[in-house]
Every structure is written in C-alpha cells, then in structure tokens.
Design an enzyme around this catalytic site. Sequence first.
Site, mmCIF file in Angstrom:
data_model
loop_
_atom_site.group_PDB
_atom_site.id
_atom_site.type_symbol
_atom_site.label_atom_id
_atom_site.label_comp_id
_atom_site.label_asym_id
_atom_site.label_seq_id
_atom_site.Cartn_x
_atom_site.Cartn_y
_atom_site.Cartn_z
ATOM 1 C CE LYS A 151 -7.440 -5.676 1.216
ATOM 2 N NZ LYS A 151 -7.560 -5.318 2.610
HETATM 3 C C1 LIG Z 1 -2.066 -6.876 -2.192
HETATM 4 C C2 LIG Z 1 -2.649 -7.208 -0.860
HETATM 5 N N1 LIG Z 1 -2.468 -8.427 -0.364
HETATM 6 C C3 LIG Z 1 -2.923 -8.778 0.849
HETATM 7 C C4 LIG Z 1 -3.623 -7.890 1.624
HETATM 8 C C5 LIG Z 1 -4.052 -8.314 2.987
HETATM 9 O O1 LIG Z 1 -5.407 -8.565 3.111
HETATM 10 P P1 LIG Z 1 -6.124 -8.158 4.467
HETATM 11 O O2 LIG Z 1 -6.081 -6.659 4.529
HETATM 12 O O3 LIG Z 1 -7.512 -8.664 4.323
HETATM 13 O O4 LIG Z 1 -5.392 -8.773 5.596
HETATM 14 C C6 LIG Z 1 -3.838 -6.598 1.134
HETATM 15 C C7 LIG Z 1 -4.531 -5.606 1.934
HETATM 16 O O5 LIG Z 1 -4.587 -4.443 1.615
HETATM 17 C C8 LIG Z 1 -3.347 -6.250 -0.145
HETATM 18 O O6 LIG Z 1 -3.515 -5.026 -0.647
#
Ligand SMILES: Cc1ncc(COP(=O)(O)O)c(C=O)c1O
Length: 294
Positions: free
Chosen positions: A2
């Site tokens: 992120k």
């Molecule tokens: C631990 C975790 N996995 C997966 C995701 C999902 O990714 P995306 O928000 O790009 O769909 C997030 C999103 O916050 C996350 O914090």
Amino acid sequence: MKDRIARHMIESALADGRLRPGGVVVEASSGNTAMGMAMVAVEHGLRCVMVVRRQTSREKLDCLRAMGVELVLVDGELPPEHPESYNRKARELAASIPGAFFPDQHNNRANNEAHYLTTGPEIWRQMDGRIDFFVCGIGTGGTISGVARYLKEQNPGVRVVAVDVAGSVFTDYFRTGTPGVPRRYLLEGLGDEELIACPEFERIDEMLQVTDSEAFLAARDLARSEGILAGGSSGAALWGVRQVAARLDRPARIVTLFSDSGTRYLSSIYNDDWMRKHGFLPEAEAGAPISSRP
Ligand SMILES: Cc1ncc(COP(=O)(O)O)c(C=O)c1O
C-alpha cells in the site's frame, strides 16, 4: 504494497497543489494504507490523520501510533450511511480540517493507476510474461484493477480471479448486478459494506467468495507448510489459488499476491484462543495443547 498507492496519491497531490507543504493527509484504512500514508507523510513533513475501525488488529494500531499517526477509531459495526461510520468519517474530517487532503483510496482511481504503473509491470517481468491466472484479493479494488489492466494489455488471455469475503457486497454485484446485503466479517483488508468506485469489475473474469474461517486457516497453513507468515487476506488469496488449481486439467501458471505480514495478526489469527473464541478452531480438550491436535 500500500506504500505504492500512498506515494502515488500524496506526491501527485503535492505536485498539483491539492496538498500543500505542512498539510494534513486524512484517509480511511483497514490499517495498511494508513501505514503507507504514514511513511510518505513522515518523508514529506505532513500530518497524518487516519480513520481506522476499532476492531482492527492491535498490532496494526500500535504500529500506526509508533509512526506518529493520529488515529480516529470508529465502530466498524456502524452501517456505511452512518455519519460516524468508517466509510463516512474520513470525508467529513477532511472537510473540517484546514489544509486537509483526502486521497479517498476507495474511490480514487489513482489507486488503481499506482498498481498499473508498478505492481503490474513487476509481475510481468518476474514471470517473463508467462502467466495464465492472476488471483487477487479485492478490498478497494485498486490492486486487482491496476494489475489486471496491465497484464491484459500484454496478454488478453490472462484470466483474472478476484477473491472477495463472505459478508461483502461485491460478489453479488459482480454476479447479478445488485450489491449483496452486507454482513459482519472479521477478515481485514478485503470486501466492503457498499459499492465503491475503484473496482473495475469489467476487468475481472471471475469472483470467488471466501469465509473468514477458510482465509484464516489457509494463512495458518501457509505459515506451517511454506514458512511464509502472512496476513488473513494472504490466506484468502491462497484459498483462491487452491480453488483455481483444483479444477485445472493441465499445468498452469497462477500468480497471486500476499499483501501483508502475519506479524500484524499475532493477537488474532495466529492466537489459538482468539481463533477458538470465534469458532475457527475446535475447543481444546483440557490439558491438550491445540498444536498437538490433528
Ligand atoms: C491486508 C490487505 N490485503 C488486501 C487488500 C486489498 O487490496 P486492494 O485495496 O488494492 O483491493 C488490502 C487493502 O487494504 C489490505 O489491507
């Protein structure tokens, strides 16, 4: 992972004046975007105010406090239309804090673009362009949408499979055009209680729905079988990969992403008492350590 969207959204806002030096970044996050925002905010001398659900893992909250993030904890059980809810609070705060910038990771497609520019090409290079399936959790939808766009531009035959969580509205929307009725779930990072603008559903070929239990047990299995200590959404991704692999009639290359570390969930999914309390592990017999049970 992120940190990529945090850098992209904050630095483009600084470049075009939506965010001024010394300004404030306000966002709603399941914790990992908040961590990325915190890193980029420190680097640029910005204040960082993050709206996070009170139910978020203790380790994530502690990490955010350690990074100097001002946390606004909200009740994760409030309906999305409630003004104090996770989905509404950050927008309202951003409107009331002078100098605030609200990246709005759930609705701002700069999120998707960050993955189109970085994660997609990285996967393509690492796989030498030989990819049959891309299986990925869907939260804001930024990762899957940005990566899917890049991979399908290189090879339209790449099949993109999203993993949503039971209780989220996405799967019903994907399959029927009508969002499902949201139900409470414990998996952090995936799904949503309402439709948001980032998921590009048209780039997704199939959507699977994992339960909390399936995701958490898969994450624990990943640690014990592969030596990879990852979070619950990684367990969800692994579960999705196994579903795809189980119905193959010939060898295929399946790519997935493990988004965060299991160290952020030591007090929850890697804690046997917590798992038992929520019914994800059977009750231990008196005196028998759970790890010795089949
Ligand atoms: C631990 C975790 N996995 C997966 C995701 C999902 O990714 P995306 O928000 O790009 O769909 C997030 C999103 O916050 C996350 O914090």
